[in-house]
Design an enzyme around this catalytic site. Sequence first.
Site, mmCIF file in Angstrom:
data_model
loop_
_atom_site.group_PDB
_atom_site.id
_atom_site.type_symbol
_atom_site.label_atom_id
_atom_site.label_comp_id
_atom_site.label_asym_id
_atom_site.label_seq_id
_atom_site.Cartn_x
_atom_site.Cartn_y
_atom_site.Cartn_z
ATOM 1 N N LEU A 101 0.937 -1.191 0.041
ATOM 2 C CA LEU A 101 -0.196 0.057 -0.066
ATOM 3 C C LEU A 101 0.811 1.282 0.011
ATOM 4 O O LEU A 101 1.960 1.206 0.702
ATOM 5 C CB LEU A 101 -0.849 0.017 1.331
ATOM 6 C CG LEU A 101 -1.928 -1.051 1.455
ATOM 7 C CD1 LEU A 101 -2.734 -0.893 2.804
ATOM 8 C CD2 LEU A 101 -3.021 -1.060 0.283
ATOM 9 N N ASP A 102 0.557 2.246 -0.631
ATOM 10 C CA ASP A 102 1.372 3.402 -0.729
ATOM 11 C C ASP A 102 1.423 4.271 0.459
ATOM 12 O O ASP A 102 0.502 4.038 1.273
ATOM 13 C CB ASP A 102 0.975 4.191 -2.141
ATOM 14 C CG ASP A 102 -0.064 4.859 -2.227
ATOM 15 O OD1 ASP A 102 -0.422 5.551 -0.980
ATOM 16 O OD2 ASP A 102 -0.733 5.059 -3.277
ATOM 17 N N ARG A 103 2.149 5.187 0.638
ATOM 18 C CA ARG A 103 2.173 6.099 1.587
ATOM 19 C C ARG A 103 0.907 6.770 1.833
ATOM 20 O O ARG A 103 0.559 6.934 3.200
ATOM 21 C CB ARG A 103 3.234 7.256 1.433
ATOM 22 C CG ARG A 103 3.541 8.027 2.719
ATOM 23 C CD ARG A 103 4.550 9.262 2.286
ATOM 24 N NE ARG A 103 5.666 8.655 1.705
ATOM 25 C CZ ARG A 103 6.791 8.502 2.397
ATOM 26 N NH1 ARG A 103 6.726 8.619 3.673
ATOM 27 N NH2 ARG A 103 8.064 8.195 2.074
ATOM 28 N N ASP A 104 0.148 6.993 1.012
ATOM 29 C CA ASP A 104 -1.117 7.819 1.261
ATOM 30 C C ASP A 104 -2.241 6.999 1.413
ATOM 31 O O ASP A 104 -3.423 7.299 1.006
ATOM 32 C CB ASP A 104 -1.136 8.982 0.190
ATOM 33 C CG ASP A 104 -0.171 9.901 0.293
ATOM 34 O OD1 ASP A 104 0.282 10.215 1.354
ATOM 35 O OD2 ASP A 104 0.302 10.116 -0.854
ATOM 36 N N THR A 105 -2.149 5.692 1.514
ATOM 37 C CA THR A 105 -3.151 4.428 1.362
ATOM 38 C C THR A 105 -3.237 4.026 2.967
ATOM 39 O O THR A 105 -2.053 3.304 3.168
ATOM 40 C CB THR A 105 -3.113 3.605 0.268
ATOM 41 O OG1 THR A 105 -3.221 4.178 -0.748
ATOM 42 C CG2 THR A 105 -4.465 2.548 0.350
#
Length: 237
Positions: A101-105
């Site tokens: 999952l990316d940093r903003d998820t």
Amino acid sequence: MKLVKLIANLGYGSRKDVALMFREGRITDPDGEVLYADDKVAHEHIRVDEEPLDPPTGLILMMHKPLGATCSRKDIGRVVYDLLPPRYRMRDPSLSTVGRLDRDTSGVLLFTDDGALLHRIISPKARVAKVYEATLANDLQGDEGTLFASGRMMLESEKEPLEPAVLQVLEPRRVRLTLTEGRYHQVRRMFAAVGNHVETLTRISVGALTLGDLPPGEWRALEERDIARIFEPPADA
């Protein structure tokens, strides 16, 4: 497996470190009796500094990944491994995230040291459903669900169309999207392709496995019944 090697493989230290722990009497049974390196003891009966030994190889964890953390061992800044006990970085075989999952998820993130299980979950053939909730910058146009479900949608720089995805509209700018694949930044790129922008994104389940009441930044080891739910359809499918 020898106790020194077993405990070292779980990340408690080098074999030399663990041998010293035995000499210092820090490794005991549940009654507090000191264990010795050549004892034959069941895993569940071993204590280190009076705490139960970490789970053996085959561990799978679920974390409520918070915003701002990355799924990397090397990124500068906060990484998801910082939220686990430090020794979990030292396990052998190593503990890896099951996809990213990316940093903003935020949301459901799995870890395992079982390579076969990891590949079983992420294999396209398994078609394990991942369910996301997103808030959007703009109102939906109305035809996104048909396009996402068509199996013909192409993303920029991709050579194969996306597998059909299910869009559930919750509000004009809030949706639930169910995918059975995991391409790079897939949800964000899908909405960008139809002229919209994802403002917030949360993975709410993997298969039928949900976070329940697990708070952001917390984690728990999964039991067999939890692992089975990964391969079941989501509750609202």
